[in-house]
Design a protein around this motif. Structure first.
Motif, short mmCIF file in Angstrom:
data_model
loop_
_atom_site.label_atom_id
_atom_site.label_comp_id
_atom_site.label_asym_id
_atom_site.label_seq_id
_atom_site.Cartn_x
_atom_site.Cartn_y
_atom_site.Cartn_z
N ARG A 48 -4.92 -1.37 9.02
CA ARG A 48 -3.57 -1.92 9.21
C ARG A 48 -3.25 -3.09 8.29
O ARG A 48 -2.11 -3.26 7.87
CB ARG A 48 -3.35 -2.30 10.67
N CYS A 49 -4.23 -3.89 7.95
CA CYS A 49 -3.98 -5.01 7.04
C CYS A 49 -3.59 -4.47 5.66
O CYS A 49 -2.60 -4.89 5.08
CB CYS A 49 -5.21 -5.90 6.95
N ASP A 50 -4.38 -3.51 5.15
CA ASP A 50 -4.05 -2.89 3.86
C ASP A 50 -2.68 -2.22 3.94
O ASP A 50 -1.87 -2.33 3.01
CB ASP A 50 -5.10 -1.84 3.48
N ALA A 51 -2.41 -1.52 5.04
CA ALA A 51 -1.12 -0.84 5.20
C ALA A 51 0.03 -1.84 5.18
O ALA A 51 1.07 -1.59 4.56
CB ALA A 51 -1.12 -0.04 6.50
N CYS A 52 -0.15 -2.97 5.83
CA CYS A 52 0.90 -3.98 5.86
C CYS A 52 1.21 -4.49 4.46
O CYS A 52 2.36 -4.66 4.09
CB CYS A 52 0.48 -5.13 6.78
N HIS A 53 0.16 -4.71 3.67
CA HIS A 53 0.38 -5.17 2.29
C HIS A 53 1.08 -4.11 1.45
O HIS A 53 1.93 -4.44 0.62
CB HIS A 53 -0.94 -5.61 1.67
N ALA A 54 0.75 -2.85 1.67
CA ALA A 54 1.43 -1.76 0.96
C ALA A 54 2.91 -1.71 1.34
O ALA A 54 3.79 -1.57 0.48
CB ALA A 54 0.76 -0.43 1.28
#
Length: 186
Positions: A48-54
């Protein structure tokens, strides 16, 4: 003189000069996805952290593009609402998951570049998960608040969406390649 002639004559030279260097062969396995990572309609907690940055990157890109057409002027409410809807409804096909040093990471535009020798698993559930998560952030934060953060800069937008008390990156250990971010999904 004898050595020169033997090289020019071809004896013993093929292995040294005539052949291309031997290519090294490597086997790189695709990430082994858990049942949740393969089948769940929701973004796995660990990504989710990576997804949020994307998502923050894509929102920023789309809003910058729209403002560029207006001469960098602020957008009207109806315009930024439309841009945010378009941002979340895009196809998200350029994103996928890969495994680095035993850790699965989301990869794609706006995320830190990953190891060049890795297998990216894209398509499947990832685009719909990113779209759903994006719509959730817009619904949770509101279009006006997201646009206001965008106008203050990409760091402010990432802080709003990805960091803070309820952010998806806050409960994770700090990663050296990514700042902290949000962990909520509607």
């Amino acid at each position: 003189l004898v050595l020169s002639l033997s090289l020019l004559g071809g004896t013993g030279a093929q292995g040294m000069c005539g052949d291309p260097p031997a290519a090294q062969s490597r086997s790189i396995p695709a990430p082994q996805l858990s049942p949740e990572e393969r089948l769940s309609p929701h973004m796995p907690q660990s990504l989710r952290c990576d997804a949020c940055h994307a998502i923050a990157f894509q929102i920023e890109e789309q809003l910058n593009k729209a403002e560029g057409k207006k001469g960098k002027k602020a957008l009207k409410e109806s315009d930024y609402i439309e841009v945010l809807e378009r941002s979340c409804s895009q196809d998200w096909e350029s994103y996928g998951v890969l495994e680095l040093d035993g850790e699965k990471r989301l990869s794609g535009p706006g995320l830190p570049s990953q190891h060049p020798l890795s297998v990216l698993v894209s398509g499947g559930p990832w685009p719909s998960r990113l779209s759903k998560l994006c719509h959730g952030y817009v619904g949770e934060q509101g279009e006006a608040q997201i646009y206001s953060a965008h106008r203050r800069g990409s760091a402010a937008l990432r802080q709003l969406l990805c960091h803070g008390d309820k952010g998806p990156c806050t409960s994770q250990k700090e990663r050296p390649d990514l700042p902290k971010a949000l962990q909520n999904e509607l």
